[in-house]
Design an enzyme around this catalytic site. Structure first.
Site, PDB file in Angstrom:
ATOM      1  N   LYS A   1       0.851  -1.193   0.000  1.00  0.00           N
ATOM      2  CA  LYS A   1       0.000   0.000   0.000  1.00  0.00           C
ATOM      3  C   LYS A   1       0.879   1.232   0.000  1.00  0.00           C
ATOM      4  O   LYS A   1       1.781   1.360   0.842  1.00  0.00           O
ATOM      5  CB  LYS A   1      -0.837   0.012   1.281  1.00  0.00           C
ATOM      6  CG  LYS A   1      -2.299  -0.287   1.061  1.00  0.00           C
ATOM      7  CD  LYS A   1      -2.976  -0.420   2.388  1.00  0.00           C
ATOM      8  CE  LYS A   1      -3.983   0.650   2.623  1.00  0.00           C
ATOM      9  NZ  LYS A   1      -4.712   0.438   3.889  1.00  0.00           N
TER      10      LYS A   1
HETATM   11  C1  E4P Z   1      -8.095   0.904   4.207  1.00  0.00           C
HETATM   12  O1  E4P Z   1      -7.306   0.553   3.387  1.00  0.00           O
HETATM   13  C2  E4P Z   1      -7.925   2.106   5.043  1.00  0.00           C
HETATM   14  O2  E4P Z   1      -6.725   2.043   5.705  1.00  0.00           O
HETATM   15  C3  E4P Z   1      -9.065   2.253   6.004  1.00  0.00           C
HETATM   16  O3  E4P Z   1     -10.266   1.824   5.359  1.00  0.00           O
HETATM   17  C4  E4P Z   1      -9.208   3.600   6.637  1.00  0.00           C
HETATM   18  O4  E4P Z   1     -10.412   3.665   7.353  1.00  0.00           O
HETATM   19  P1  E4P Z   1     -10.747   4.840   8.399  1.00  0.00           P
HETATM   20  O5  E4P Z   1     -11.024   6.078   7.625  1.00  0.00           O
HETATM   21  O6  E4P Z   1     -11.959   4.346   9.133  1.00  0.00           O
HETATM   22  O7  E4P Z   1      -9.532   4.982   9.270  1.00  0.00           O
END
Ligand code: E4P
Length: 218
Positions: free
Chosen positions: A85
């Site tokens: 990522k």
């Molecule tokens: C996924 O890849 C993200 O890291 C995650 O969905 C972030 O979610 P949040 O906005 O609830 O922290």
């Protein structure tokens, strides 16, 4: 449509593994930091990879191309299911392009606009993660972004998959499914809540009561 769990908690990941509904996992530095008592983050990621037979997303924390590339290579070497990522920055897209040249799977995270998603797709990302809930948090309809990305990336046949992220409730899942997201990643509590309906509970209770009156066994 694929379901990913947005967690680094192995207990949560194990819970619905037997149902065949979890296709992958997304983690981020915040989610991994919550599991620090379970040991080194590498052990946590490897344990997740041993449970889920699908993409397991792990995020780089470097801010320049060289560091992100090096961290991405290290993460990818840990397990064949790791997807790297990378945040949507100029340096990040350079790392996506280079990692993709090495045959490494990438997911561009922290995407909040169609232009950012287009750049990620052009750089060669396998996945793009628009953050629905965080847009809703600032009074912008997050699901609109999913709809736009399905149209825009679809117009040109990009292979980049739209991974709807930052989902906060079961309605987000329905809206992203209706919009045509390839993948939704959600916290355990959202997946769990998807099972529930008061009429299901009421119906089961009524059927059981009537069956008991009959006094029969299957
Ligand atoms: C996924 O890849 C993200 O890291 C995650 O969905 C972030 O979610 P949040 O906005 O609830 O922290």
């Amino acid at each position: 449509m694929k379901f990913f769990l947005d967690t680094a908690n192995v207990d949560e990941i194990r819970k619905y593994q037997d149902l065949g509904i979890v296709d992958g996992v997304t983690t981020n530095p915040t989610l991994l930091s919550r599991e620090k008592d379970r040991g080194d983050f590498r052990d946590v990621l490897l344990e997740i990879c041993s449970i889920v037979d699908g993409p397991v997303n792990a995020e780089v924390v470097g801010e320049n191309y060289e560091t992100m590339f090096e961290e991405g290579m290290k993460l990818a070497r840990m397990h064949e299911n790791i997807v790297v990522k990378i945040p949507m920055t100029r340096e990040g897209m350079k790392a996506v392009h280079a990692l993709s040249g090495e045959g490494i799977q990438t997911n561009v995270t922290l995407v909040f606009s169609p232009n950012q998603a287009l750049l990620a797709a052009k750089a060669g990302a396998n996945y793009v993660s628009p953050f629905v809930g965080r847009l809703d948090d600032i009074s912008t309809f997050g699901v609109e972004l999913i709809r736009d990305l399905v149209t825009i990336l679809g117009n040109y046949g990009f292979e980049t998959e739209i991974l709807a992220a930052s989902l906060r409730n079961p309605t987000h899942v329905v809206d992203c499914a209706a919009a045509g997201a390839h993948i939704v990643t959600m916290p355990f509590k959202v997946l769990d809540a998807m099972f529930n309906h008061p009429l299901t509970d009421k119906g089961i209770a009524a059927f059981l009561k009537d069956w008991e009156k009959m006094g029969a066994k299957i």
